[in-house]
Scaffold this motif. Structure first.
Motif, mmCIF file in Angstrom:
data_model
loop_
_atom_site.group_PDB
_atom_site.id
_atom_site.type_symbol
_atom_site.label_atom_id
_atom_site.label_comp_id
_atom_site.label_asym_id
_atom_site.label_seq_id
_atom_site.Cartn_x
_atom_site.Cartn_y
_atom_site.Cartn_z
ATOM 1 N N TRP A 161 0.783 -1.305 -0.183
ATOM 2 C CA TRP A 161 -0.045 -0.057 0.102
ATOM 3 C C TRP A 161 0.809 1.078 -0.091
ATOM 4 O O TRP A 161 0.425 2.245 -0.504
ATOM 5 C CB TRP A 161 -0.895 0.194 1.128
ATOM 6 C CG TRP A 161 -1.944 -0.899 1.275
ATOM 7 C CD1 TRP A 161 -2.366 -1.793 0.347
ATOM 8 C CD2 TRP A 161 -2.945 -0.906 2.014
ATOM 9 N NE1 TRP A 161 -3.466 -2.524 0.583
ATOM 10 C CE2 TRP A 161 -4.092 -1.685 1.868
ATOM 11 C CE3 TRP A 161 -3.501 -0.222 3.243
ATOM 12 C CZ2 TRP A 161 -5.120 -2.083 2.479
ATOM 13 C CZ3 TRP A 161 -4.614 -0.302 4.140
ATOM 14 C CH2 TRP A 161 -5.536 -1.485 3.624
ATOM 15 N N GLY A 162 2.101 1.128 0.412
ATOM 16 C CA GLY A 162 2.819 2.033 0.724
ATOM 17 C C GLY A 162 2.425 2.856 2.073
ATOM 18 O O GLY A 162 2.822 4.247 2.306
ATOM 19 N N ALA A 163 1.918 2.216 2.873
ATOM 20 C CA ALA A 163 1.602 2.722 4.308
ATOM 21 C C ALA A 163 2.756 2.833 5.345
ATOM 22 O O ALA A 163 3.745 2.267 4.871
ATOM 23 C CB ALA A 163 0.677 1.509 4.885
ATOM 24 N N ILE A 164 2.175 3.771 6.366
ATOM 25 C CA ILE A 164 3.507 3.777 7.241
ATOM 26 C C ILE A 164 3.062 2.752 8.558
ATOM 27 O O ILE A 164 2.219 3.122 9.143
ATOM 28 C CB ILE A 164 3.534 5.338 7.792
ATOM 29 C CG1 ILE A 164 3.888 6.251 6.588
ATOM 30 C CG2 ILE A 164 4.348 5.478 8.840
ATOM 31 C CD1 ILE A 164 3.625 7.435 6.802
ATOM 32 N N ILE A 165 4.020 1.998 8.872
ATOM 33 C CA ILE A 165 3.669 0.911 9.566
ATOM 34 C C ILE A 165 4.048 1.427 11.019
ATOM 35 O O ILE A 165 5.467 1.874 11.196
ATOM 36 C CB ILE A 165 4.449 -0.455 9.240
ATOM 37 C CG1 ILE A 165 3.782 -1.095 8.162
ATOM 38 C CG2 ILE A 165 4.253 -1.584 10.561
ATOM 39 C CD1 ILE A 165 4.614 -2.129 7.395
ATOM 40 N N VAL A 166 3.481 1.381 12.179
ATOM 41 C CA VAL A 166 3.573 1.691 13.499
ATOM 42 C C VAL A 166 3.768 0.477 14.222
ATOM 43 O O VAL A 166 2.534 0.082 14.633
ATOM 44 C CB VAL A 166 2.943 2.850 13.831
ATOM 45 C CG1 VAL A 166 3.108 2.893 15.396
ATOM 46 C CG2 VAL A 166 2.810 4.162 12.986
ATOM 47 N N SER A 167 4.855 -0.004 14.603
ATOM 48 C CA SER A 167 4.792 -1.244 15.580
ATOM 49 C C SER A 167 5.150 -0.617 16.957
ATOM 50 O O SER A 167 5.791 0.165 17.022
ATOM 51 C CB SER A 167 6.043 -2.286 15.237
ATOM 52 O OG SER A 167 7.169 -1.432 15.325
ATOM 53 N N PRO A 168 4.570 -1.455 17.922
ATOM 54 C CA PRO A 168 4.781 -1.013 19.293
ATOM 55 C C PRO A 168 6.171 -1.221 19.737
ATOM 56 O O PRO A 168 6.864 -0.557 20.395
ATOM 57 C CB PRO A 168 3.986 -1.910 20.263
ATOM 58 C CG PRO A 168 3.605 -3.211 19.262
ATOM 59 C CD PRO A 168 3.979 -2.740 17.827
ATOM 60 N N GLY A 169 7.001 -2.178 19.102
ATOM 61 C CA GLY A 169 8.535 -2.257 19.659
ATOM 62 C C GLY A 169 8.381 -2.523 21.101
ATOM 63 O O GLY A 169 7.589 -3.291 21.462
ATOM 64 N N TYR A 170 9.418 -2.030 21.602
ATOM 65 C CA TYR A 170 9.671 -2.083 22.971
ATOM 66 C C TYR A 170 9.498 -0.732 23.673
ATOM 67 O O TYR A 170 10.504 -0.211 24.285
ATOM 68 C CB TYR A 170 10.725 -2.930 23.514
ATOM 69 C CG TYR A 170 10.858 -4.335 22.940
ATOM 70 C CD1 TYR A 170 9.963 -5.125 23.451
ATOM 71 C CD2 TYR A 170 11.687 -4.748 21.949
ATOM 72 C CE1 TYR A 170 9.852 -6.561 23.070
ATOM 73 C CE2 TYR A 170 11.791 -6.062 21.533
ATOM 74 C CZ TYR A 170 10.670 -6.910 22.094
ATOM 75 O OH TYR A 170 10.569 -8.088 21.640
#
Length: 203
Positions: free
Chosen positions: A142-151
């Protein structure tokens, strides 16, 4: 400044991902977003659903939740997905919803959406991480901006330490094994915050 528009889109067979989605929607509202809680269309035959008491009960309990559409994706600045694993991949119901978005994608209307994913499985190593990463593969297209929670918060560790997105194990009693509510709240808040930074930057 205009509020971040956040769509929380889920598929849930017995209610686990519905609960995750409800928490995410609540957190996004607290973070100041305009929120839509949406489910994807059920594909399973009614006869199969009716033969599973938990599935039938969840279907009845969520009958008034609006089904997600392309218009909802177009509307949203941020999207939080919640979907159970099926053999290490996303459930077919969510996959079909994503597959139907070719029109929006072709128009460039899915790029730069801020997205994040959550999942569940019947055991800790039943594909929770793989399912979220599979979802993110589509988001990359999609070309989306992925926001993972990480740590990025202690709640991540308390929930089991999945840096890709909050995930939970469903016990044999049908309930969540891990305590993930705080992690969901953090993940949704973080997603809205990043969407807000992007929105401010584009003004």
């Amino acid at each position: 400044m205009e509020k971040v528009k956040c769509a929380v889109i889920y598929y849930s067979m017995t209610g686990i991902n519905y609960q995750l989605a409800q928490w995410a929607a609540e957190s996004a509202k607290v973070a100041g977003a305009d929120v839509r809680l949406l489910k994807v269309r059920e594909l399973a035959p009614e006869s199969v659903i009716n033969n599973n008491p938990a599935w039938k009960a969840n279907t009845e309990a969520t009958k008034d939740i609006k089904e997600a559409s392309s218009d909802d994706l177009d509307w949203a600045d941020a999207i939080v997905f919640s979907v159970p694993t099926r053999f290490g991949n996303i459930a077919a119901q969510m996959k079909q919803f994503i597959d139907l978005q070719g029109g929006l994608w072709a128009q460039g209307k899915l790029m730069n959406k801020v997205v994040s994913g959550m999942s569940s499985a019947q055991n800790p190593h039943g594909g929770q991480e793989a399912t979220i990463k599979s979802l993110y593969t589509s988001m990359m297209h999609w070309g989306a901006i992925i926001v993972s929670p990480g740590y990025t918060d202690p709640s991540i560790f308390k929930a089991g330490g999945n840096p890709y997105g909050t995930s939970v194990t469903q016990g044999q009693d049908g309930k969540m094994v891990e305590d993930v509510k705080d992690a969901v709240f953090h993940q949704a808040k973080r997603t809205v915050e990043v969407a807000m930074w992007l929105k401010k930057g584009k003004v």
